[in-house]
Write a protein that holds these residues in place. Structure first.
Motif, PDB file in Angstrom:
ATOM      1  N   PRO A   1      -2.758  -1.807  -5.934  1.00 28.76           N
ATOM      2  CA  PRO A   1      -2.586  -3.096  -5.255  1.00 28.76           C
ATOM      3  C   PRO A   1      -2.394  -2.905  -3.749  1.00 28.76           C
ATOM      4  CG  PRO A   1      -1.197  -2.952  -7.211  1.00 28.76           C
ATOM      5  CD  PRO A   1      -1.738  -1.585  -6.983  1.00 28.76           C
ATOM      6  N   ARG A   2      -3.151  -3.647  -2.963  1.00 28.07           N
ATOM      7  CA  ARG A   2      -3.031  -3.617  -1.497  1.00 28.07           C
ATOM      8  C   ARG A   2      -3.168  -5.052  -0.956  1.00 28.07           C
ATOM      9  NH1 ARG A   2      -1.946   1.019  -2.716  1.00 28.07           N
ATOM     10  NH2 ARG A   2      -2.913   2.944  -1.906  1.00 28.07           N
ATOM     11  N   PRO A   3      -2.276  -5.971  -1.381  1.00 26.80           N
ATOM     12  CA  PRO A   3      -2.444  -7.376  -0.963  1.00 26.80           C
ATOM     13  C   PRO A   3      -2.205  -7.598   0.525  1.00 26.80           C
ATOM     14  CG  PRO A   3      -0.377  -7.084  -2.141  1.00 26.80           C
ATOM     15  CD  PRO A   3      -1.132  -5.798  -2.282  1.00 26.80           C
ATOM     16  N   ASP A   4      -1.352  -6.797   1.131  1.00 24.05           N
ATOM     17  CA  ASP A   4      -1.008  -7.011   2.544  1.00 24.05           C
ATOM     18  C   ASP A   4      -1.232  -5.754   3.369  1.00 24.05           C
ATOM     19  OD1 ASP A   4      -0.038  -9.688   2.016  1.00 24.05           O
ATOM     20  OD2 ASP A   4       1.706  -8.716   1.105  1.00 24.05           O
ATOM     21  N   SER A   5      -2.196  -4.928   2.963  1.00 19.00           N
ATOM     22  CA  SER A   5      -2.436  -3.672   3.676  1.00 19.00           C
ATOM     23  C   SER A   5      -3.925  -3.354   3.674  1.00 19.00           C
ATOM     24  CB  SER A   5      -1.658  -2.535   2.989  1.00 19.00           C
ATOM     25  OG  SER A   5      -2.036  -1.286   3.516  1.00 19.00           O
ATOM     26  N   ASP A   6      -4.349  -2.651   4.717  1.00 18.05           N
ATOM     27  CA  ASP A   6      -5.741  -2.212   4.802  1.00 18.05           C
ATOM     28  C   ASP A   6      -5.926  -0.810   4.234  1.00 18.05           C
ATOM     29  OD1 ASP A   6      -6.558  -4.551   6.039  1.00 18.05           O
ATOM     30  OD2 ASP A   6      -6.105  -3.800   8.050  1.00 18.05           O
ATOM     31  N   SER A   7      -4.848  -0.225   3.715  1.00 14.86           N
ATOM     32  CA  SER A   7      -4.914   1.134   3.177  1.00 14.86           C
ATOM     33  C   SER A   7      -5.877   1.205   1.999  1.00 14.86           C
ATOM     34  CB  SER A   7      -3.523   1.586   2.743  1.00 14.86           C
ATOM     35  OG  SER A   7      -3.568   2.850   2.130  1.00 14.86           O
ATOM     36  N   GLY A   8      -6.769   2.183   2.023  1.00 14.39           N
ATOM     37  CA  GLY A   8      -7.698   2.407   0.922  1.00 14.39           C
ATOM     38  C   GLY A   8      -8.838   1.422   0.838  1.00 14.39           C
ATOM     39  N   LYS A   9      -8.977   0.543   1.807  1.00 19.75           N
ATOM     40  CA  LYS A   9     -10.039  -0.468   1.745  1.00 19.75           C
ATOM     41  C   LYS A   9     -11.278   0.028   2.486  1.00 19.75           C
ATOM     42  CE  LYS A   9      -6.952  -4.368   1.009  1.00 19.75           C
ATOM     43  NZ  LYS A   9      -6.463  -5.691   1.454  1.00 19.75           N
TER      44      LYS A   9
ATOM     45  N   GLY B   1     -20.959   3.333  -2.776  1.00 15.11           N
ATOM     46  CA  GLY B   1     -21.510   2.026  -3.127  1.00 15.11           C
ATOM     47  C   GLY B   1     -20.528   1.065  -3.743  1.00 15.11           C
ATOM     48  N   THR B   2     -19.241   1.409  -3.761  1.00 14.55           N
ATOM     49  CA  THR B   2     -18.245   0.535  -4.385  1.00 14.55           C
ATOM     50  C   THR B   2     -17.087   0.300  -3.427  1.00 14.55           C
ATOM     51  OG1 THR B   2     -18.781   1.369  -6.600  1.00 14.55           O
ATOM     52  CG2 THR B   2     -16.677   0.242  -6.334  1.00 14.55           C
ATOM     53  N   THR B   3     -16.667  -0.965  -3.330  1.00 13.21           N
ATOM     54  CA  THR B   3     -15.513  -1.322  -2.514  1.00 13.21           C
ATOM     55  C   THR B   3     -14.543  -2.125  -3.367  1.00 13.21           C
ATOM     56  OG1 THR B   3     -16.916  -1.456  -0.537  1.00 13.21           O
ATOM     57  CG2 THR B   3     -14.736  -2.480  -0.409  1.00 13.21           C
ATOM     58  N   PRO B   4     -13.256  -1.760  -3.385  1.00  6.32           N
ATOM     59  CA  PRO B   4     -12.287  -2.537  -4.175  1.00  6.32           C
ATOM     60  C   PRO B   4     -12.207  -3.978  -3.707  1.00  6.32           C
ATOM     61  CG  PRO B   4     -11.363  -0.425  -3.521  1.00  6.32           C
ATOM     62  CD  PRO B   4     -12.643  -0.585  -2.748  1.00  6.32           C
ATOM     63  N   GLY B   5     -11.664  -4.862  -4.573  1.00  3.96           N
ATOM     64  CA  GLY B   5     -11.529  -6.271  -4.244  1.00  3.96           C
ATOM     65  C   GLY B   5     -10.578  -6.505  -3.094  1.00  3.96           C
ATOM     66  N   PRO B   6     -10.470  -7.752  -2.649  1.00  3.60           N
ATOM     67  CA  PRO B   6      -9.677  -8.075  -1.450  1.00  3.60           C
ATOM     68  C   PRO B   6      -8.190  -7.748  -1.558  1.00  3.60           C
ATOM     69  CG  PRO B   6     -10.331 -10.068  -2.632  1.00  3.60           C
ATOM     70  CD  PRO B   6     -11.108  -8.951  -3.236  1.00  3.60           C
ATOM     71  N   THR B   7      -7.635  -7.723  -2.743  1.00  2.00           N
ATOM     72  CA  THR B   7      -6.195  -7.450  -2.893  1.00  2.00           C
ATOM     73  C   THR B   7      -5.909  -6.026  -3.358  1.00  2.00           C
ATOM     74  OG1 THR B   7      -6.159  -8.265  -5.176  1.00  2.00           O
ATOM     75  CG2 THR B   7      -5.721  -9.870  -3.412  1.00  2.00           C
ATOM     76  N   ARG B   8      -6.943  -5.190  -3.410  1.00  2.00           N
ATOM     77  CA  ARG B   8      -6.758  -3.815  -3.879  1.00  2.00           C
ATOM     78  C   ARG B   8      -7.421  -2.840  -2.918  1.00  2.00           C
ATOM     79  NH1 ARG B   8      -4.584  -3.719  -8.878  1.00  2.00           N
ATOM     80  NH2 ARG B   8      -5.007  -1.508  -9.124  1.00  2.00           N
ATOM     81  N   GLY B   9      -7.069  -1.565  -3.059  1.00  2.00           N
ATOM     82  CA  GLY B   9      -7.678  -0.511  -2.255  1.00  2.00           C
ATOM     83  C   GLY B   9      -7.741   0.757  -3.081  1.00  2.00           C
ATOM     84  N   TRP B  10      -8.515   1.734  -2.638  1.00  2.00           N
ATOM     85  CA  TRP B  10      -8.548   3.001  -3.358  1.00  2.00           C
ATOM     86  C   TRP B  10      -7.148   3.629  -3.352  1.00  2.00           C
ATOM     87  CZ3 TRP B  10     -12.587   3.587  -6.249  1.00  2.00           C
ATOM     88  CH2 TRP B  10     -13.827   3.097  -5.857  1.00  2.00           C
ATOM     89  N   GLY B  11      -6.745   4.155  -4.458  1.00  2.00           N
ATOM     90  CA  GLY B  11      -5.413   4.751  -4.557  1.00  2.00           C
ATOM     91  C   GLY B  11      -5.368   6.207  -4.138  1.00  2.00           C
ATOM     92  N   TYR B  12      -6.509   6.768  -3.755  1.00  2.00           N
ATOM     93  CA  TYR B  12      -6.605   8.181  -3.379  1.00  2.00           C
ATOM     94  C   TYR B  12      -7.468   8.316  -2.134  1.00  2.00           C
ATOM     95  CZ  TYR B  12      -5.090   8.510  -8.249  1.00  2.00           C
ATOM     96  OH  TYR B  12      -4.417   8.350  -9.430  1.00  2.00           O
ATOM     97  N   LYS B  13      -7.268   9.406  -1.423  1.00  2.00           N
ATOM     98  CA  LYS B  13      -8.069   9.663  -0.233  1.00  2.00           C
ATOM     99  C   LYS B  13      -9.505   9.981  -0.624  1.00  2.00           C
ATOM    100  CE  LYS B  13      -4.226  11.353   2.600  1.00  2.00           C
ATOM    101  NZ  LYS B  13      -3.708  12.490   3.395  1.00  2.00           N
ATOM    102  N   ARG B  14     -10.409   9.778   0.323  1.00  2.00           N
ATOM    103  CA  ARG B  14     -11.834  10.004   0.079  1.00  2.00           C
ATOM    104  C   ARG B  14     -12.094  11.440  -0.386  1.00  2.00           C
ATOM    105  NH1 ARG B  14     -16.183   7.074   2.086  1.00  2.00           N
ATOM    106  NH2 ARG B  14     -14.779   6.026   3.557  1.00  2.00           N
ATOM    107  N   GLU B  15     -11.358  12.417   0.204  1.00  2.00           N
ATOM    108  CA  GLU B  15     -11.559  13.818  -0.166  1.00  2.00           C
ATOM    109  C   GLU B  15     -11.235  14.069  -1.633  1.00  2.00           C
ATOM    110  OE1 GLU B  15     -10.971  13.330   4.111  1.00  2.00           O
ATOM    111  OE2 GLU B  15      -9.756  12.749   2.354  1.00  2.00           O
ATOM    112  N   GLN B  16     -10.189  13.450  -2.136  1.00  2.00           N
ATOM    113  CA  GLN B  16      -9.824  13.618  -3.531  1.00  2.00           C
ATOM    114  C   GLN B  16     -10.847  12.966  -4.449  1.00  2.00           C
ATOM    115  OE1 GLN B  16      -6.823  15.218  -5.339  1.00  2.00           O
ATOM    116  NE2 GLN B  16      -8.731  15.051  -6.497  1.00  2.00           N
TER     117      GLN B  16
END
Length: 330
Positions: free
Chosen positions: A81-89, A94-109
């Motif tokens: 969940p990333r409702p109030d943050s740009d982290s992981g967005k 080819g895939t981007t999480p929805g507006p209230t979520r972000g990737w939970g891991y860094k791109r390298e992982q």
């Protein structure tokens, strides 16, 4: 309360319920089938090695997927969940999480897992956001909680049993020692009884010290250690009374007389009769001949008659004599 006094109330960490048996028939109350373990720590950052238990039926059912190699796995979410943050967005493959979520891991992982084939893909070849493969054969199990139901008591026919009335199973002490110490650490059991904690500590490569009031305990520890297979067992057993080392030197014990007189309110601790200050003498509760020290907690005031009757005996022996002669009631 005793543990609070020894370690400090703030060092209490858990109350653990150990279900030692399945049933205990009691006519007028609930059957007592459990013991309570109190977990305290000496410091704010104690040693902690997480222990795991096998998954239950419900948890095993989550590993419902099987890969080409026959390995069972479950899928876990790659987003958070990333409702109030740009982290992981960010866009990834080819895939981007929805507006209230972000990737939970860094791109390298994410890339590392992709290269290992640990991310399930959709029909179009893009990663599923809930597609992280968690394999059953790599899972440690569920972390241990504060209710233990998987360790049973030492039964009457168990090969562990040594005839000690309050004997605990090795598996119980093994779990406690594994969790709260590392190999080479020191384990202290100040009430070692039939040596279960000592045996468990020795098996796990820990140093250990056992203390017990019974003079038979030392011999029992040695006997059980050898029976349990510690062929190279070497230990020092001492039967003398340890001397206190928490003070460098002590004042003359006679200097405590005024303090003791006030503490005892002028009464002899033998016959319990009140005497003037000059008629009471300082006595060692545990005689010096038997290892007693000059510390104030080993001193008392007795009248001349009680002091003479006690001699080099113990306080318990003195009281028994006084009761037998009708000088004191129990």
């Amino acid at each position: 309360m005793l543990m609070d006094a020894v370690f400090g109330r703030q060092q209490f960490r858990n109350e653990i319920t150990w279900q030692r048996t399945e049933s205990h028939n009691t006519a007028d109350r609930y059957g007592n089938v459990a013991d309570i373990l109190l977990y305290y720590s000496k410091s704010d950052k104690p040693t902690w090695n997480t222990q795991h238990q096998p998954y239950g039926t419900a948890q095993m059912s989550r590993f419902r997927h099987v890969d080409a190699d026959g390995r069972r796995y479950k899928l876990e979410n790659l987003t958070a969940p990333r409702p109030d943050s740009d982290s992981g967005k960010f866009e990834w493959r080819g895939t981007t999480p929805g507006p209230t979520r972000g990737w939970g891991y860094k791109r390298e992982q994410l890339e590392a897992w992709w290269a290992e084939g640990r991310i399930q893909v959709k029909k179009d070849g893009t990663p599923r956001m809930d597609g992280l493969k968690n394999y059953l054969d790599e899972a440690e199990g569920k972390p241990l909680q504060n209710i233990w139901t998987d360790i049973t008591r030492v039964s009457n026919t168990s090969s562990e049993r040594v005839g000690y009335p309050t004997q605990k199973p090795l598996a119980l002490l093994d779990r406690i020692i594994r969790t709260s110490s590392d190999e080479g650490d020191m384990v202290l059991d100040p009430f070692c009884g039939c040596a279960t904690a000592c045996v468990a500590a020795d098996r796990l490569g820990r140093q250990w010290v056992g203390i017990d009031l019974s003079p038979l305990a030392g011999r029992l520890v040695e006997t059980r250690m050898r029976r349990e297979g510690a062929l190279l067992f070497k230990a020092m057993r001492r039967d003398d009374i340890p001397q206190r080392t928490d003070v460098a030197s002590l004042p003359n014990y006679r200097t405590h007389k005024h303090t003791l007189y006030g503490k005892q309110e002028g009464n002899c601790t033998g016959c319990r009769t009140h005497f003037p200050f000059r008629n009471l003498t300082i006595d060692h509760v545990v005689p010096q001949a038997k290892g007693g020290t000059n510390h104030s907690d080993n001193l008392q005031l007795l009248c001349g008659a009680c002091n003479s009757m006690k001699g080099t005996g113990t306080q318990e022996e003195l009281i028994a004599k006084l009761i037998a002669e009708g000088i004191r009631v129990a």
